[in-house]
Design a protein around this motif. Structure first.
Motif, PDB file in Angstrom:
ATOM      1  N   PHE A 116      70.023  24.748  76.024  1.00  0.00           N
ATOM      2  CA  PHE A 116      70.089  23.839  75.746  1.00  0.00           C
ATOM      3  C   PHE A 116      68.828  23.515  76.409  1.00  0.00           C
ATOM      4  O   PHE A 116      67.694  22.333  75.449  1.00  0.00           O
ATOM      5  CB  PHE A 116      70.668  22.716  77.446  1.00  0.00           C
ATOM      6  N   TYR A 117      67.809  24.074  76.842  1.00  0.00           N
ATOM      7  CA  TYR A 117      66.406  24.156  77.072  1.00  0.00           C
ATOM      8  C   TYR A 117      65.409  24.942  76.177  1.00  0.00           C
ATOM      9  O   TYR A 117      65.067  24.009  75.278  1.00  0.00           O
ATOM     10  CB  TYR A 117      65.775  24.757  78.355  1.00  0.00           C
ATOM     11  N   ALA A 118      66.047  25.888  75.584  1.00  0.00           N
ATOM     12  CA  ALA A 118      65.803  26.370  74.099  1.00  0.00           C
ATOM     13  C   ALA A 118      65.299  24.818  73.155  1.00  0.00           C
ATOM     14  O   ALA A 118      64.570  25.141  72.181  1.00  0.00           O
ATOM     15  CB  ALA A 118      66.045  27.467  73.567  1.00  0.00           C
ATOM     16  N   MET A 119      66.362  24.000  72.587  1.00  0.00           N
ATOM     17  CA  MET A 119      66.679  23.923  71.825  1.00  0.00           C
ATOM     18  C   MET A 119      65.793  22.403  72.227  1.00  0.00           C
ATOM     19  O   MET A 119      64.818  22.039  71.269  1.00  0.00           O
ATOM     20  CB  MET A 119      68.080  22.569  72.465  1.00  0.00           C
ATOM     21  N   CYS A 120      65.232  22.198  73.349  1.00  0.00           N
ATOM     22  CA  CYS A 120      64.005  21.190  74.034  1.00  0.00           C
ATOM     23  C   CYS A 120      63.232  20.973  73.298  1.00  0.00           C
ATOM     24  O   CYS A 120      62.181  20.804  73.274  1.00  0.00           O
ATOM     25  CB  CYS A 120      64.409  20.898  75.402  1.00  0.00           C
ATOM     26  N   LEU A 121      63.166  22.668  73.858  1.00  0.00           N
ATOM     27  CA  LEU A 121      61.831  23.470  73.046  1.00  0.00           C
ATOM     28  C   LEU A 121      61.262  23.642  71.977  1.00  0.00           C
ATOM     29  O   LEU A 121      60.141  23.332  71.191  1.00  0.00           O
ATOM     30  CB  LEU A 121      61.694  24.929  73.916  1.00  0.00           C
ATOM     31  N   TYR A 122      62.219  23.776  70.923  1.00  0.00           N
ATOM     32  CA  TYR A 122      62.290  23.775  69.540  1.00  0.00           C
ATOM     33  C   TYR A 122      62.042  22.241  69.365  1.00  0.00           C
ATOM     34  O   TYR A 122      61.348  22.466  68.832  1.00  0.00           O
ATOM     35  CB  TYR A 122      63.434  23.981  69.364  1.00  0.00           C
ATOM     36  N   ASN A 123      62.330  20.929  69.709  1.00  0.00           N
ATOM     37  CA  ASN A 123      62.295  19.911  69.498  1.00  0.00           C
ATOM     38  C   ASN A 123      60.812  19.413  70.359  1.00  0.00           C
ATOM     39  O   ASN A 123      59.915  18.147  69.264  1.00  0.00           O
ATOM     40  CB  ASN A 123      63.524  19.022  70.398  1.00  0.00           C
ATOM     41  N   VAL A 124      59.848  20.090  70.717  1.00  0.00           N
ATOM     42  CA  VAL A 124      58.619  20.438  71.447  1.00  0.00           C
ATOM     43  C   VAL A 124      57.559  20.746  70.434  1.00  0.00           C
ATOM     44  O   VAL A 124      56.884  20.553  70.828  1.00  0.00           O
ATOM     45  CB  VAL A 124      58.679  19.197  72.914  1.00  0.00           C
ATOM     46  N   GLY A 125      58.427  21.730  69.355  1.00  0.00           N
ATOM     47  CA  GLY A 125      57.332  21.659  68.547  1.00  0.00           C
ATOM     48  C   GLY A 125      56.678  23.384  69.932  1.00  0.00           C
ATOM     49  O   GLY A 125      56.372  24.244  69.518  1.00  0.00           O
ATOM     50  N   ARG A 126      57.275  23.871  70.938  1.00  0.00           N
ATOM     51  CA  ARG A 126      57.768  25.489  71.248  1.00  0.00           C
ATOM     52  C   ARG A 126      58.371  26.603  70.476  1.00  0.00           C
ATOM     53  O   ARG A 126      59.189  26.422  71.561  1.00  0.00           O
ATOM     54  CB  ARG A 126      57.457  24.976  72.927  1.00  0.00           C
ATOM     55  N   HIS A 127      58.828  25.988  69.577  1.00  0.00           N
ATOM     56  CA  HIS A 127      59.774  27.633  68.562  1.00  0.00           C
ATOM     57  C   HIS A 127      59.678  28.932  69.585  1.00  0.00           C
ATOM     58  O   HIS A 127      60.539  29.344  69.630  1.00  0.00           O
ATOM     59  CB  HIS A 127      58.714  26.773  67.403  1.00  0.00           C
ATOM     60  N   LYS A 128      58.543  29.114  69.512  1.00  0.00           N
ATOM     61  CA  LYS A 128      58.094  30.669  69.972  1.00  0.00           C
ATOM     62  C   LYS A 128      58.608  30.975  71.037  1.00  0.00           C
ATOM     63  O   LYS A 128      59.801  31.843  71.667  1.00  0.00           O
ATOM     64  CB  LYS A 128      57.123  31.389  69.653  1.00  0.00           C
ATOM     65  N   GLU A 129      58.782  30.397  71.828  1.00  0.00           N
ATOM     66  CA  GLU A 129      58.885  29.900  73.458  1.00  0.00           C
ATOM     67  C   GLU A 129      60.867  29.932  73.545  1.00  0.00           C
ATOM     68  O   GLU A 129      61.508  30.500  74.229  1.00  0.00           O
ATOM     69  CB  GLU A 129      58.446  29.262  74.272  1.00  0.00           C
ATOM     70  N   ALA A 130      61.262  29.187  72.093  1.00  0.00           N
ATOM     71  CA  ALA A 130      62.613  28.860  72.462  1.00  0.00           C
ATOM     72  C   ALA A 130      63.348  29.722  71.688  1.00  0.00           C
ATOM     73  O   ALA A 130      64.121  30.178  72.687  1.00  0.00           O
ATOM     74  CB  ALA A 130      62.595  27.178  70.984  1.00  0.00           C
ATOM     75  N   CYS A 131      62.970  30.816  70.561  1.00  0.00           N
ATOM     76  CA  CYS A 131      63.486  32.246  70.009  1.00  0.00           C
ATOM     77  C   CYS A 131      63.171  33.288  71.325  1.00  0.00           C
ATOM     78  O   CYS A 131      64.425  33.967  71.454  1.00  0.00           O
ATOM     79  CB  CYS A 131      61.957  32.039  69.288  1.00  0.00           C
ATOM     80  N   GLN A 132      62.256  32.851  72.476  1.00  0.00           N
ATOM     81  CA  GLN A 132      62.861  34.066  73.077  1.00  0.00           C
ATOM     82  C   GLN A 132      63.090  34.386  74.540  1.00  0.00           C
ATOM     83  O   GLN A 132      63.940  34.959  74.524  1.00  0.00           O
ATOM     84  CB  GLN A 132      60.945  34.269  73.459  1.00  0.00           C
ATOM     85  N   ARG A 133      63.536  32.216  74.312  1.00  0.00           N
ATOM     86  CA  ARG A 133      63.750  32.337  75.577  1.00  0.00           C
ATOM     87  C   ARG A 133      65.333  32.922  74.897  1.00  0.00           C
ATOM     88  O   ARG A 133      66.331  33.405  75.535  1.00  0.00           O
ATOM     89  CB  ARG A 133      64.429  31.251  76.143  1.00  0.00           C
ATOM     90  N   LEU A 134      66.349  32.504  74.042  1.00  0.00           N
ATOM     91  CA  LEU A 134      67.306  32.818  73.228  1.00  0.00           C
ATOM     92  C   LEU A 134      67.933  34.398  73.471  1.00  0.00           C
ATOM     93  O   LEU A 134      68.824  34.316  73.401  1.00  0.00           O
ATOM     94  CB  LEU A 134      67.539  31.778  72.032  1.00  0.00           C
ATOM     95  N   MET A 135      66.644  34.637  72.767  1.00  0.00           N
ATOM     96  CA  MET A 135      67.015  36.007  72.860  1.00  0.00           C
ATOM     97  C   MET A 135      66.931  37.056  73.847  1.00  0.00           C
ATOM     98  O   MET A 135      68.088  37.839  74.296  1.00  0.00           O
ATOM     99  CB  MET A 135      65.774  36.312  71.966  1.00  0.00           C
ATOM    100  N   ALA A 136      66.250  36.409  74.612  1.00  0.00           N
ATOM    101  CA  ALA A 136      66.240  36.823  76.752  1.00  0.00           C
ATOM    102  C   ALA A 136      67.774  37.092  76.859  1.00  0.00           C
ATOM    103  O   ALA A 136      68.262  37.608  78.015  1.00  0.00           O
ATOM    104  CB  ALA A 136      65.920  36.061  77.164  1.00  0.00           C
ATOM    105  N   LEU A 137      68.702  35.857  77.000  1.00  0.00           N
ATOM    106  CA  LEU A 137      69.232  35.197  77.203  1.00  0.00           C
ATOM    107  C   LEU A 137      70.650  36.069  76.029  1.00  0.00           C
ATOM    108  O   LEU A 137      71.914  36.586  77.005  1.00  0.00           O
ATOM    109  CB  LEU A 137      70.379  33.544  76.791  1.00  0.00           C
ATOM    110  N   LEU A 138      70.911  36.639  75.014  1.00  0.00           N
ATOM    111  CA  LEU A 138      71.395  37.122  73.961  1.00  0.00           C
ATOM    112  C   LEU A 138      71.373  38.523  74.555  1.00  0.00           C
ATOM    113  O   LEU A 138      72.430  39.026  75.264  1.00  0.00           O
ATOM    114  CB  LEU A 138      70.902  36.889  72.473  1.00  0.00           C
ATOM    115  N   LEU A 139      70.484  39.252  75.041  1.00  0.00           N
ATOM    116  CA  LEU A 139      70.079  40.361  75.224  1.00  0.00           C
ATOM    117  C   LEU A 139      70.934  40.657  77.471  1.00  0.00           C
ATOM    118  O   LEU A 139      71.436  41.623  76.777  1.00  0.00           O
ATOM    119  CB  LEU A 139      68.600  41.035  75.248  1.00  0.00           C
ATOM    120  N   LYS A 140      70.484  39.573  77.611  1.00  0.00           N
ATOM    121  CA  LYS A 140      70.997  39.665  78.818  1.00  0.00           C
ATOM    122  C   LYS A 140      72.693  39.291  79.180  1.00  0.00           C
ATOM    123  O   LYS A 140      73.376  40.025  80.047  1.00  0.00           O
ATOM    124  CB  LYS A 140      70.636  38.662  80.170  1.00  0.00           C
TER     125      LYS A 140
END
Length: 165
Positions: A116-140
């Motif tokens: 949910f947070y990653a989608m918000c980050l995407y919506n506010v233009g923080r695409h890199k951070e959104a992707c990084q958080r999703l990757m970290a979640l995936l790996l975890k």
């Protein structure tokens, strides 16, 4: 009060959310259960897809008030998640992002909130951070052996998506 909450939850699940809201509304001025009543009313509105109506109830349920008993930790998490998600659904992207940042201050290991947070980050233009958080979640959280084979490399790449070697 627990019986009333359980009745309201059962009504909501039986597609009688308006009846649940009516039942819970009787307790909005009772400082011992007000936060709880507001929270469950918000959930009922969310259940109906009425995020705009849910938001004020989430906010009141989360507001610290010397006269009101606060939500227990699990429900506070759920209220922050519900509020952030509802705000995002209505296009209130910065407010949603701020809500999720508050959530992560209080619940730093809240994996359920990451997408949910990653989608918000995407919506506010923080695409890199959104992707990084999703990757970290995936790996975890992945159970995929194929992904696990590349965990070390993916973890390194996720730290800086723009880096080249």
């Amino acid at each position: 009060m627990e019986d009333i909450i359980q009745s309201a939850i059962a009504l909501k699940r039986a597609d009688k959310a308006d009846e649940a809201i009516s039942l819970l509304s009787q307790y909005l001025d009772d400082p011992e259960v007000s936060a709880l009543a507001h929270f469950h009313i918000a959930c009922c509105y969310d259940w109906q897809g009425k995020e705009k109506e849910a938001i004020p109830h989430y906010r009141v349920s989360l507001t610290n008030d010397d006269e009101r008993i606060d939500l227990e930790e699990k429900l506070r998490f759920d209220a922050l998640l519900g509020l952030g998600s509802s705000l995002r659904c209505l296009g209130e992207y910065q407010a949603a992002t701020d809500t999720f940042e508050t959530l992560f201050e209080e619940f730093p290991d809240a994996d359920a909130a990451e997408p949910f947070y990653a989608m918000c980050l995407y919506n506010v233009g923080r695409h890199k951070e959104a992707c990084q958080r999703l990757m970290a979640l995936l790996l975890k959280t992945t159970k995929s052996e194929d992904i696990a084979l590349y965990r070390e490399a993916l973890s390194l790449y996720a730290q800086d998506l723009d880096r080249t070697w």
